[in-house]
Design a protein around this motif. Sequence first.
Motif, PDB file in Angstrom:
ATOM      1  N   ARG A 197       0.756  -1.343   0.007  1.00  0.00           N
ATOM      2  CA  ARG A 197       0.002   0.124   0.034  1.00  0.00           C
ATOM      3  C   ARG A 197       0.928   1.271   0.070  1.00  0.00           C
ATOM      4  O   ARG A 197       0.319   2.382  -0.277  1.00  0.00           O
ATOM      5  CB  ARG A 197      -1.004  -0.079   1.089  1.00  0.00           C
ATOM      6  CG  ARG A 197      -0.268   0.294   2.529  1.00  0.00           C
ATOM      7  CD  ARG A 197      -1.128  -0.023   3.720  1.00  0.00           C
ATOM      8  NE  ARG A 197      -0.544   0.411   5.063  1.00  0.00           N
ATOM      9  CZ  ARG A 197       0.739  -0.181   5.580  1.00  0.00           C
ATOM     10  NH1 ARG A 197       1.138  -1.348   4.856  1.00  0.00           N
ATOM     11  NH2 ARG A 197       1.110   0.273   6.740  1.00  0.00           N
ATOM     12  N   VAL A 206      -0.559   1.083  -9.846  1.00  0.00           N
ATOM     13  CA  VAL A 206      -1.375   0.103  -9.105  1.00  0.00           C
ATOM     14  C   VAL A 206      -1.980  -0.796 -10.203  1.00  0.00           C
ATOM     15  O   VAL A 206      -2.022  -1.984  -9.712  1.00  0.00           O
ATOM     16  CB  VAL A 206      -2.157   0.827  -8.189  1.00  0.00           C
ATOM     17  CG1 VAL A 206      -3.206  -0.383  -7.508  1.00  0.00           C
ATOM     18  CG2 VAL A 206      -1.641   1.431  -7.068  1.00  0.00           C
ATOM     19  N   TRP A 229      -5.873  -1.064  -4.454  1.00  0.00           N
ATOM     20  CA  TRP A 229      -6.394   0.670  -4.417  1.00  0.00           C
ATOM     21  C   TRP A 229      -6.777   1.017  -3.218  1.00  0.00           C
ATOM     22  O   TRP A 229      -6.501   2.461  -2.763  1.00  0.00           O
ATOM     23  CB  TRP A 229      -7.131   0.859  -5.649  1.00  0.00           C
ATOM     24  CG  TRP A 229      -7.322   2.236  -5.877  1.00  0.00           C
ATOM     25  CD1 TRP A 229      -8.253   3.003  -5.833  1.00  0.00           C
ATOM     26  CD2 TRP A 229      -6.486   3.219  -6.198  1.00  0.00           C
ATOM     27  NE1 TRP A 229      -8.446   4.220  -5.955  1.00  0.00           N
ATOM     28  CE2 TRP A 229      -6.918   4.676  -6.117  1.00  0.00           C
ATOM     29  CE3 TRP A 229      -4.854   3.269  -6.078  1.00  0.00           C
ATOM     30  CZ2 TRP A 229      -6.234   5.840  -6.086  1.00  0.00           C
ATOM     31  CZ3 TRP A 229      -4.168   4.542  -6.612  1.00  0.00           C
ATOM     32  CH2 TRP A 229      -4.984   5.936  -6.323  1.00  0.00           C
ATOM     33  N   THR A 232      -4.082   1.315  -0.845  1.00  0.00           N
ATOM     34  CA  THR A 232      -3.296   2.779  -0.929  1.00  0.00           C
ATOM     35  C   THR A 232      -3.895   3.877  -0.767  1.00  0.00           C
ATOM     36  O   THR A 232      -3.313   4.838  -0.291  1.00  0.00           O
ATOM     37  CB  THR A 232      -2.994   2.548  -2.519  1.00  0.00           C
ATOM     38  OG1 THR A 232      -2.394   1.295  -2.874  1.00  0.00           O
ATOM     39  CG2 THR A 232      -2.338   3.627  -3.019  1.00  0.00           C
TER      40      THR A 232
END
Length: 254
Positions: A197, A206, A229, A232
């Motif tokens: 992440r 990503v 995602w 992240t």
Amino acid sequence: MNFKVNPIFENSTESVLDKIKRFSSTGELFGNGDRNKIKLFDLNGKTINIKSFKIPNLINKVAYKYFRKSKARRSFEYATILLEKGIGTPEPIAFLENSTLLGLNDSYYVSEHLNADLTYRELVEIPDYPDHENILRQFTRFSFELHEKGIEFIDHSPGNTLIKKNADGNYDFFLVDLNRMEFHSSLTFEQRMHNLRRLTPLKEMVAVMSNEYAKLYPESEQKIFDTLWKYTADFQEQFYRKKRLKKKLKFWKK
């Protein structure tokens, strides 16, 4: 004093100790030295680096002396484990801890110095970096290998993977800043995605990583992307929230 040297470098024990003792007055500074300070030295024609860890606060002085291993010792031991597992990291040479009854004072980790061609950070900051997608896909395969071997590199962030290009066009990856790692018998899907992440805030990166990871792991590309995602985005939001808070605190201190 607690000192341990890699058996490979046993003949250089006195020289390594001398360099640590004279750390403050000799050596070539590497990096900005904001928190921990790294200096380069010559050891029998080989460039080594010595990392001097920031002196811990009172609570951590006691903790590192009596309850948990110091960052220097963990760096040395984790590097040894990584190499045993076939994962790249600069060769560990030694660690040294200076303590009193009140706790740990200064500590040092010594390793070979690796001249890298780039780090993962360049892929984030330079979108048109040469061979960008190929490097990113190879890095994703490297990260998958870590996960398959049960390695959770907690500081898996842009500056902590050194990358060297080989003559055949492939790339080798080397982990640095090793003091926070966990070793498991296996990692769950959620643990794997959570571990990635911190690497990039860029959705397109990503997407490429998700596509490559899906070739190796029995989960759909869409689920990998959605999960990675989400982690992240959550990390980025938390990161910038902390940054804003620090800015406000600095303002009120003025």
